[in-house]
Design a protein around this motif. Structure first.
Motif, PDB file in Angstrom:
ATOM      1  N   GLY A 166       0.601  -0.792  -0.240  1.00  0.00           N
ATOM      2  CA  GLY A 166      -0.144  -0.345   0.042  1.00  0.00           C
ATOM      3  C   GLY A 166       1.009   1.205  -0.189  1.00  0.00           C
ATOM      4  N   GLY A 167       0.538   2.220  -0.563  1.00  0.00           N
ATOM      5  CA  GLY A 167       1.168   3.721  -0.562  1.00  0.00           C
ATOM      6  C   GLY A 167       0.605   5.104  -0.779  1.00  0.00           C
ATOM      7  N   GLN A 168       1.248   5.947  -0.642  1.00  0.00           N
ATOM      8  CA  GLN A 168       1.041   7.136  -0.879  1.00  0.00           C
ATOM      9  C   GLN A 168       0.441   7.753  -1.852  1.00  0.00           C
ATOM     10  OE1 GLN A 168       1.624   8.292   2.941  1.00  0.00           O
ATOM     11  NE2 GLN A 168       1.923  10.175   1.836  1.00  0.00           N
ATOM     12  N   ASP A 169       0.199   7.209  -3.156  1.00  0.00           N
ATOM     13  CA  ASP A 169      -0.616   7.101  -4.536  1.00  0.00           C
ATOM     14  C   ASP A 169      -1.841   6.703  -3.873  1.00  0.00           C
ATOM     15  OD1 ASP A 169      -0.517   3.960  -4.468  1.00  0.00           O
ATOM     16  OD2 ASP A 169       0.879   4.356  -6.262  1.00  0.00           O
ATOM     17  N   ASN A 170      -2.933   6.028  -2.534  1.00  0.00           N
ATOM     18  CA  ASN A 170      -3.623   5.938  -2.666  1.00  0.00           C
ATOM     19  C   ASN A 170      -4.019   4.231  -3.007  1.00  0.00           C
ATOM     20  OD1 ASN A 170      -3.512   8.713  -1.875  1.00  0.00           O
ATOM     21  ND2 ASN A 170      -5.595   9.483  -3.493  1.00  0.00           N
ATOM     22  N   ARG A 171      -3.235   3.540  -3.163  1.00  0.00           N
ATOM     23  CA  ARG A 171      -3.747   2.454  -4.191  1.00  0.00           C
ATOM     24  C   ARG A 171      -3.002   1.330  -2.720  1.00  0.00           C
ATOM     25  NH1 ARG A 171      -6.298   5.449  -6.418  1.00  0.00           N
ATOM     26  NH2 ARG A 171      -6.111   5.822  -8.403  1.00  0.00           N
ATOM     27  N   LEU A 172      -3.973   0.295  -3.024  1.00  0.00           N
ATOM     28  CA  LEU A 172      -3.448  -0.961  -2.501  1.00  0.00           C
ATOM     29  C   LEU A 172      -2.888  -2.607  -4.239  1.00  0.00           C
ATOM     30  CD1 LEU A 172      -3.140  -3.147  -0.054  1.00  0.00           C
ATOM     31  CD2 LEU A 172      -5.360  -4.158  -0.536  1.00  0.00           C
ATOM     32  N   ARG A 173      -1.619  -2.588  -4.246  1.00  0.00           N
ATOM     33  CA  ARG A 173      -1.617  -3.516  -5.181  1.00  0.00           C
ATOM     34  C   ARG A 173      -0.990  -5.369  -4.888  1.00  0.00           C
ATOM     35  NH1 ARG A 173       0.870   1.774  -7.202  1.00  0.00           N
ATOM     36  NH2 ARG A 173      -0.488   2.024  -8.741  1.00  0.00           N
ATOM     37  N   ILE A 174      -2.236  -5.553  -5.360  1.00  0.00           N
ATOM     38  CA  ILE A 174      -0.968  -7.507  -5.152  1.00  0.00           C
ATOM     39  C   ILE A 174       0.150  -7.871  -6.631  1.00  0.00           C
ATOM     40  CG2 ILE A 174      -1.763  -9.403  -5.037  1.00  0.00           C
ATOM     41  CD1 ILE A 174      -4.237  -8.955  -4.250  1.00  0.00           C
ATOM     42  N   TRP A 175       1.458  -8.368  -5.835  1.00  0.00           N
ATOM     43  CA  TRP A 175       2.092  -8.693  -6.910  1.00  0.00           C
ATOM     44  C   TRP A 175       2.673  -9.773  -7.200  1.00  0.00           C
ATOM     45  CZ3 TRP A 175       4.253  -4.513  -9.190  1.00  0.00           C
ATOM     46  CH2 TRP A 175       4.140  -3.190  -8.246  1.00  0.00           C
ATOM     47  N   ILE A 176       2.693 -10.790  -8.034  1.00  0.00           N
ATOM     48  CA  ILE A 176       3.034 -11.825  -8.632  1.00  0.00           C
ATOM     49  C   ILE A 176       4.102 -11.720  -7.919  1.00  0.00           C
ATOM     50  CG2 ILE A 176       2.869 -14.248  -9.445  1.00  0.00           C
ATOM     51  CD1 ILE A 176       0.255 -13.883  -7.769  1.00  0.00           C
ATOM     52  N   ILE A 177       5.664 -12.517  -7.466  1.00  0.00           N
ATOM     53  CA  ILE A 177       7.235 -12.906  -7.170  1.00  0.00           C
ATOM     54  C   ILE A 177       6.864 -14.700  -7.282  1.00  0.00           C
ATOM     55  CG2 ILE A 177       8.896 -13.015  -5.780  1.00  0.00           C
ATOM     56  CD1 ILE A 177       7.278 -10.417  -4.483  1.00  0.00           C
ATOM     57  N   SER A 178       7.839 -14.583  -8.784  1.00  0.00           N
ATOM     58  CA  SER A 178       7.738 -15.832  -9.120  1.00  0.00           C
ATOM     59  C   SER A 178       9.636 -15.652  -9.140  1.00  0.00           C
ATOM     60  CB  SER A 178       7.892 -16.011 -10.402  1.00  0.00           C
ATOM     61  OG  SER A 178       6.129 -15.878 -10.896  1.00  0.00           O
ATOM     62  N   GLN A 179       9.346 -17.074  -8.466  1.00  0.00           N
ATOM     63  CA  GLN A 179      10.826 -17.396  -8.525  1.00  0.00           C
ATOM     64  C   GLN A 179      11.511 -18.647  -9.137  1.00  0.00           C
ATOM     65  OE1 GLN A 179      11.771 -19.073  -4.229  1.00  0.00           O
ATOM     66  NE2 GLN A 179      13.937 -19.470  -5.020  1.00  0.00           N
ATOM     67  N   HIS A 180      12.317 -19.058  -9.651  1.00  0.00           N
ATOM     68  CA  HIS A 180      12.128 -19.774 -11.183  1.00  0.00           C
ATOM     69  C   HIS A 180      13.480 -20.353 -11.033  1.00  0.00           C
ATOM     70  CE1 HIS A 180       9.302 -17.890 -14.178  1.00  0.00           C
ATOM     71  NE2 HIS A 180       9.797 -17.076 -13.315  1.00  0.00           N
ATOM     72  N   ALA A 181      13.431 -21.872 -11.219  1.00  0.00           N
ATOM     73  CA  ALA A 181      15.045 -22.462 -10.983  1.00  0.00           C
ATOM     74  C   ALA A 181      16.458 -21.634 -11.936  1.00  0.00           C
ATOM     75  CB  ALA A 181      14.513 -23.816 -10.907  1.00  0.00           C
ATOM     76  N   THR A 182      15.519 -21.558 -12.871  1.00  0.00           N
ATOM     77  CA  THR A 182      17.298 -20.710 -14.134  1.00  0.00           C
ATOM     78  C   THR A 182      17.426 -19.263 -13.990  1.00  0.00           C
ATOM     79  OG1 THR A 182      15.811 -21.302 -15.820  1.00  0.00           O
ATOM     80  CG2 THR A 182      17.898 -23.266 -15.329  1.00  0.00           C
ATOM     81  N   ALA A 183      15.318 -18.755 -13.924  1.00  0.00           N
ATOM     82  CA  ALA A 183      15.883 -17.101 -14.348  1.00  0.00           C
ATOM     83  C   ALA A 183      15.784 -16.410 -13.398  1.00  0.00           C
ATOM     84  CB  ALA A 183      14.488 -17.765 -15.386  1.00  0.00           C
ATOM     85  N   GLY A 184      15.827 -17.230 -12.561  1.00  0.00           N
ATOM     86  CA  GLY A 184      16.378 -15.827 -10.657  1.00  0.00           C
ATOM     87  C   GLY A 184      14.778 -15.828 -10.869  1.00  0.00           C
ATOM     88  N   TYR A 185      14.235 -14.185 -10.728  1.00  0.00           N
ATOM     89  CA  TYR A 185      12.633 -13.782  -9.329  1.00  0.00           C
ATOM     90  C   TYR A 185      12.393 -12.927 -10.770  1.00  0.00           C
ATOM     91  CZ  TYR A 185      14.470 -16.174  -5.546  1.00  0.00           C
ATOM     92  OH  TYR A 185      14.607 -17.065  -4.449  1.00  0.00           O
ATOM     93  N   GLU A 186      11.815 -13.068  -9.985  1.00  0.00           N
ATOM     94  CA  GLU A 186      10.776 -11.301 -11.546  1.00  0.00           C
ATOM     95  C   GLU A 186       9.304 -11.249 -10.505  1.00  0.00           C
ATOM     96  OE1 GLU A 186       9.799 -12.762 -14.954  1.00  0.00           O
ATOM     97  OE2 GLU A 186       7.666 -13.804 -14.525  1.00  0.00           O
ATOM     98  N   MET A 187       8.798 -10.008 -11.134  1.00  0.00           N
ATOM     99  CA  MET A 187       8.147  -9.579 -10.068  1.00  0.00           C
ATOM    100  C   MET A 187       6.706  -8.834 -11.271  1.00  0.00           C
ATOM    101  SD  MET A 187       8.292  -7.254  -6.848  1.00  0.00           S
ATOM    102  CE  MET A 187       6.823  -6.274  -5.609  1.00  0.00           C
TER     103      MET A 187
END
Length: 480
Positions: free
Chosen positions: A207-228
């Protein structure tokens, strides 16, 4: 349906943070205290409130092992408390003595994070009570942190607006720039994770100062590392989002806002389910129970509300609702202590678990004015309370009443926003707010010179004496 079970009104200043376990509810406040309640009936525990912080307490958290409660403050310390006795087990001083804004236990309760206004995060070993490592993670204040459910990584959010993903050894895994415009106020990992092919996926709310609540997906890949990646942007609230929390099963997401509302969402669909408007000021804190669909919300109106989400078993919560709300419906809670009748005092004694003293107090015709004047000698010689522990407990409760009576008379503008104490030498800072000189000088003597009220950078550290306010305070003190 979200039903209000009870409202706790024990703090004398803003409620800044809440923590819920299967046994305890903890709340912390600008009044420098941490209060601890039993989740069975939401009565305050005998050793509560906890008092060791010199300034307001910003954040609190409970360990999964059930042994520890942690709290952090502007006094640059994160204190570990025993949930069994209320004793302070350790006082962990943040490097460079920077004010600490957030703290969080790892899921296995072996590590503790503390994030500070100088942009650093410290990782502490809970068993040895020692600092494991500390690193600069942001140019702004660290205002949010949360461990992943696996305990192998954590996220930090800052006043600069970015989210950072870290290993326990402080190695950067991913940085999400401009996650929230003007700053991140809160973040929370969903307790549930999933496996999709070769990737492990986590959900994170922010949640932030921009009045928004956000839901993110964080993916942990075996070879490609992390992405959001961004899953949902939720915009039901019309002002900055200050707090958020997932339910234990990951199905619901609750948030609190400057617009005074509490919102409950379907976390899977991103749909608004409830908007709760019972708080009178900013909603600063929220926390879900780890074992049932019950959550707490805290506010600058000094109250903590306990909510139950309807799940077809509403009848099961009715006894709890009756017992706790009965405590808060007593007449004395709406009257100044000095105006209490003898009957009000008797009700107060029963409510505090001191029923054994009711007859003695009635025999001495103790009303509110007499109650706050009692001392150790009187309790020993006239009331014949021989137990040192019982006398101490009564005196601590009376001390709280005296403080509440004094604080209720002090105009809020006479209190320093940092210390929440009556100012002696008020000064005006670059943000336009007035502070106690000594407190503000300590505040700006850190690498991160941001406003205690807005978290925005101070354009100058120049402090101007507020002579008009000082005169008004002196007049008020003379008349009181």
């Amino acid at each position: 349906m979200a039903a209000l079970l009870c409202s706790l009104q024990d703090h004398r200043d803003d409620v800044n943070c809440l923590a819920l376990s299967d046994r305890f509810l903890a709340s912390c406040s600008g009044d420098k205290t941490v209060r601890v309640y039993s989740c069975e009936d939401f009565r305050e525990l005998r050793f509560s409130p906890l008092r060791a912080h010199a300034y307001g307490v910003h954040c609190c958290c409970l360990s999964s092992c059930g042994r520890y409660l942690a709290s952090c403050s502007t006094d640059a310390r994160t204190i570990l408390w025993s949930t069994g006795t209320g004793a302070a087990v350790a006082a962990l001083e943040h490097p460079a003595r920077a004010p600490v804004r957030v703290c969080a236990f790892s899921p296995d309760a072996r590590s503790l994070l503390s994030g500070a206004c100088d942009g650093t995060v410290a990782v502490w070993d809970v068993t040895s009570k020692t600092l494991q490592r500390c690193a600069k993670v942001s140019e702004g204040s660290v205002l949010a942190c949360s461990f992943s459910p696996c305990g192998q990584m954590f996220v930090t959010g800052s006043s600069q607006g970015e989210l950072h993903l870290w290993t326990l050894r402080m190695k950067t895994l991913h940085t999400q720039r401009e996650a929230h415009d003007l700053g991140v106020n809160c973040c929370h990992f969903c307790p549930q994770m999933s496996i999709d092919g070769q990737a492990v996926k986590f959900r994170l709310a922010s949640g932030g100062q921009d009045n928004r609540l956000r839901i993110w997906i964080i993916s942990q890949h075996a070879t490609a590392g992390y992405e959001m990646s961004l899953l949902y942007t939720l915009s039901a609230q019309s002002a900055p989002v200050l707090c958020c929390a997932f339910s234990f099963d990951g199905q619901l997401l609750v948030s609190g806002s400057v617009d005074k509302t509490v919102t409950v969402y379907d976390a899977n669909q991103g749909e608004l389910l409830h908007t709760l408007t019972q708080h009178d000021r900013y909603v600063t804190a929220c926390a879900f129970s780890p074992c049932m669909l019950m959550f707490a919300s805290g506010s600058m109106d000094k109250t903590v509300n306990i909510w139950r989400i309807g799940d077809g078993n509403a009848g099961a919560s009715e006894p709890l609702k009756m017992s706790v709300q009965g405590r808060k419906s007593l007449g004395y809670s709406r009257t100044l202590v000095s105006d209490w009748s003898e009957e009000d005092v008797s009700e107060w004694l029963c409510d505090e678990g001191l029923e054994a003293l009711v007859d003695a107090f009635r025999a001495h015709n103790i009303d509110g004015a007499e109650l706050i004047s009692l001392n150790t000698e009187t309790l020993t010689t006239e009331f014949n309370i021989e137990s040192v522990g019982l006398r101490g407990r009564v005196l601590r409760k009376i001390k709280d009443l005296r403080s509440s009576l004094m604080d209720s008379d002090v105009p809020d503008e006479f209190l320093c926003p940092i210390t929440r104490e009556l100012m002696k030498d008020p000064v005006i800072a670059a943000d336009g707010f007035s502070y106690e000189r000594e407190a503000m000088e300590s505040w700006i003597n850190t690498p991160n010179r941001s406003s205690p009220m807005t978290n925005l950078p101070l354009q100058t550290t120049l402090l101007t004496p507020n002579r008009g306010l000082k005169t008004a305070i002196q007049r008020w003190r003379s008349s009181h």
